[in-house]
Enzyme design. Structure first.
Site, PDB file in Angstrom:
ATOM      1  N   LYS A   1      19.406  27.451  20.185  1.00  0.00           N
ATOM      2  CA  LYS A   1      19.277  27.109  18.759  1.00  0.00           C
ATOM      3  C   LYS A   1      17.813  27.161  18.334  1.00  0.00           C
ATOM      4  CE  LYS A   1      20.366  22.357  20.028  1.00  0.00           C
ATOM      5  NZ  LYS A   1      21.376  22.553  21.047  1.00  0.00           N
TER       6      LYS A   1
ATOM      7  N   LYS B   1      17.620  34.490  26.173  1.00  0.00           N
ATOM      8  CA  LYS B   1      18.607  33.416  26.288  1.00  0.00           C
ATOM      9  C   LYS B   1      18.971  32.893  24.881  1.00  0.00           C
ATOM     10  CE  LYS B   1      19.090  28.669  27.037  1.00  0.00           C
ATOM     11  NZ  LYS B   1      18.644  27.342  27.167  1.00  0.00           N
TER      12      LYS B   1
ATOM     13  N   LYS C   1       9.673  22.587  26.570  1.00  0.00           N
ATOM     14  CA  LYS C   1       9.855  21.947  25.264  1.00  0.00           C
ATOM     15  C   LYS C   1       8.508  21.633  24.611  1.00  0.00           C
ATOM     16  CE  LYS C   1      14.445  20.104  26.075  1.00  0.00           C
ATOM     17  NZ  LYS C   1      15.272  18.933  26.363  1.00  0.00           N
TER      18      LYS C   1
HETATM   19  P1  ADP Z   1      19.935  24.967  23.359  1.00  0.00           P
HETATM   20  O1  ADP Z   1      19.212  25.809  24.378  1.00  0.00           O
HETATM   21  O2  ADP Z   1      20.528  25.798  22.272  1.00  0.00           O
HETATM   22  O3  ADP Z   1      19.052  23.846  22.826  1.00  0.00           O
HETATM   23  P2  ADP Z   1      21.266  22.863  24.870  1.00  0.00           P
HETATM   24  O4  ADP Z   1      20.041  22.681  25.692  1.00  0.00           O
HETATM   25  O5  ADP Z   1      21.646  21.769  23.931  1.00  0.00           O
HETATM   26  O6  ADP Z   1      21.159  24.279  24.093  1.00  0.00           O
HETATM   27  O7  ADP Z   1      22.473  23.159  25.846  1.00  0.00           O
HETATM   28  C1  ADP Z   1      23.731  22.490  25.956  1.00  0.00           C
HETATM   29  C2  ADP Z   1      24.523  23.094  27.119  1.00  0.00           C
HETATM   30  O8  ADP Z   1      24.773  24.482  26.862  1.00  0.00           O
HETATM   31  C3  ADP Z   1      23.805  23.043  28.471  1.00  0.00           C
HETATM   32  O9  ADP Z   1      24.713  22.813  29.538  1.00  0.00           O
HETATM   33  C4  ADP Z   1      23.188  24.403  28.579  1.00  0.00           C
HETATM   34  O10 ADP Z   1      22.976  24.778  29.927  1.00  0.00           O
HETATM   35  C5  ADP Z   1      24.244  25.285  27.905  1.00  0.00           C
HETATM   36  N1  ADP Z   1      23.605  26.456  27.298  1.00  0.00           N
HETATM   37  C6  ADP Z   1      22.833  26.508  26.183  1.00  0.00           C
HETATM   38  N2  ADP Z   1      22.412  27.757  25.902  1.00  0.00           N
HETATM   39  C7  ADP Z   1      22.950  28.546  26.876  1.00  0.00           C
HETATM   40  C8  ADP Z   1      22.893  29.945  27.150  1.00  0.00           C
HETATM   41  N3  ADP Z   1      22.236  30.795  26.369  1.00  0.00           N
HETATM   42  N4  ADP Z   1      23.538  30.398  28.241  1.00  0.00           N
HETATM   43  C9  ADP Z   1      24.242  29.545  29.045  1.00  0.00           C
HETATM   44  N5  ADP Z   1      24.330  28.218  28.839  1.00  0.00           N
HETATM   45  C10 ADP Z   1      23.699  27.715  27.776  1.00  0.00           C
END
Ligand code: ADP
Ligand code: TRP
Length: 327
Positions: free
Chosen positions: A192, A189, A110
């Site tokens: 957002k 991956k 991050k």
């Molecule tokens: P982002 O990476 O978009 O910021 P978050 O960290 O808020 O997403 O993730 C919220 C939940 O969704 C977590 O449990 C995370 O492991 C899952 N998650 C987010 N992106 C993915 C992905 N590309 N593949 C699998 N799980 C994901």
């Protein structure tokens, strides 16, 4: 079995969130006691405009309910409606070595992405451990990127119990589903923050355009194609039935099908899976007080559990003389 998980209210939810995490949350609600929360203390590490934060929090609640969270079976609440977690986070931080947090890969990722390295961001895993341990959760369903945080929560439960000589906190287990990493339209991956997401609730035409823009290689239409190396197929397989996946796989291998057709097939399953949820979401948007009632009723249930555990925690570390003083 008590199942717990959280999703941050830090942006618009996408297919990675759904297939990687929320889909299994919804499946688990059928057979288990489920607590799901909107991690708005956590999202304060990245969203600090109050009105936007409030709106994003409400959006996550709408998304969960639209996707099929049944408030009769599962709880859905705001993390901040159980403020006891911040107290437990403090207590856990007193038994947790800096070294453990310094090894957290998500902090480094991050900061590398430009998020401000505050104390909150550094201590993120301590608050997340508190979220998990305060409800004596058995299982925590998440995407792969969260597994290290759950291992830290296991460690912190151990440090607490050992330091204070009582088995107060329960060791949780992570649970991954069949889609630990969902690829985005560029094959990385889906996230957002990478600009490669397919959002869950964009208007259908926008979603279709997004799907049509998924990156593929330049194999000509007539040539056989490898489904295992294709982002379109990876997403299709996660949403379609087994038979449908096998049929599309055969068409890839046979040749004569362009990627455009595979993308159309993906757009169709997307619509089939998420179209009804989009409609439910529109209806729920008309009824903000229903959503608020669900959040508040769930928070009351969750808070009752949290308070009981906190009474034991406070007692174990000598903060109070008796069990009921923190009511
Ligand atoms: P982002 O990476 O978009 O910021 P978050 O960290 O808020 O997403 O993730 C919220 C939940 O969704 C977590 O449990 C995370 O492991 C899952 N998650 C987010 N992106 C993915 C992905 N590309 N593949 C699998 N799980 C994901
Ligand atoms: N860190 C998680 C994420 O970014 C959200 C979260 C906060 C969480 N507390 C949790 C997930 C407790 C599971 C359990 O997705």
């Amino acid at each position: 079995m008590r199942v717990l998980s959280g999703v941050q209210s830090s942006g618009t939810l996408h297919l990675g969130n759904y297939l990687g995490a929320m889909k299994q949350h919804l499946e688990l609600q059928q057979e288990n006691e489920c607590l799901f929360f909107i991690a708005n203390y956590h999202s304060l590490t990245t969203v600090q405009e109050p009105e936007r934060h409030r709106a994003l929090t409400h959006d996550v609640a709408l998304d969960y309910l639209a996707l099929g969270l049944d408030p009769g079976r599962a709880s859905l609440f705001r993390q901040s409606d159980v403020p006891e977690v911040t107290e437990l986070a403090w207590i856990l931080s007193t038994v947790t070595g800096m070294g453990l947090l310094e090894r957290a890969t998500s902090y480094k990722d991050k900061v590398a992405k430009g998020i401000s390295p505050t104390m909150g961001l550094f201590c993120y895993p301590v608050l997340m451990a508190a979220d998990i341990l305060i409800y004596r959760s058995d299982v925590v369903p998440v995407g792969k990127d969260q597994v290290q945080h759950i291992e830290m929560a296991q460690d912190m439960a151990g440090y607490f119990n050992q330091t204070f000589g009582r088995p107060v906190l329960k060791r949780p287990e992570a649970r991954l589903n069949e889609a630990p990493i969902v690829p985005g339209i560029d094959g990385q991956k889906m996230s957002k923050s990478y600009g490669n997401a397919i959002n869950l609730f964009d208007p259908p035409e926008q979603t279709r355009k997004r799907i049509m823009s998924i990156k593929t290689d330049s194999t000509p239409v007539e040539a056989p194609k490898n489904p295992d190396a294709c982002n379109v197929f990876a997403l299709y397989r996660l949403m379609a039935s087994r038979q449908e996946s096998m049929a599309l796989e055969a068409r890839y291998r046979a040749g004569g099908m362009g990627y455009g057709e595979a993308k159309k097939a993906l757009a169709e399953v997307f619509e089939r899976v998420l179209g009804p949820a989009r409609e439910r979401r529109v209806r729920l948007e008309q009824d903000p007080s229903y959503v608020e009632d669900v959040l508040q009723a769930s928070a009351r249930r969750a808070r009752a559990i949290a308070r009981e555990v906190m009474a034991e925690v406070r007692d174990a570390c000598g903060l109070v003389s008796g069990k009921d003083t923190h009511r």
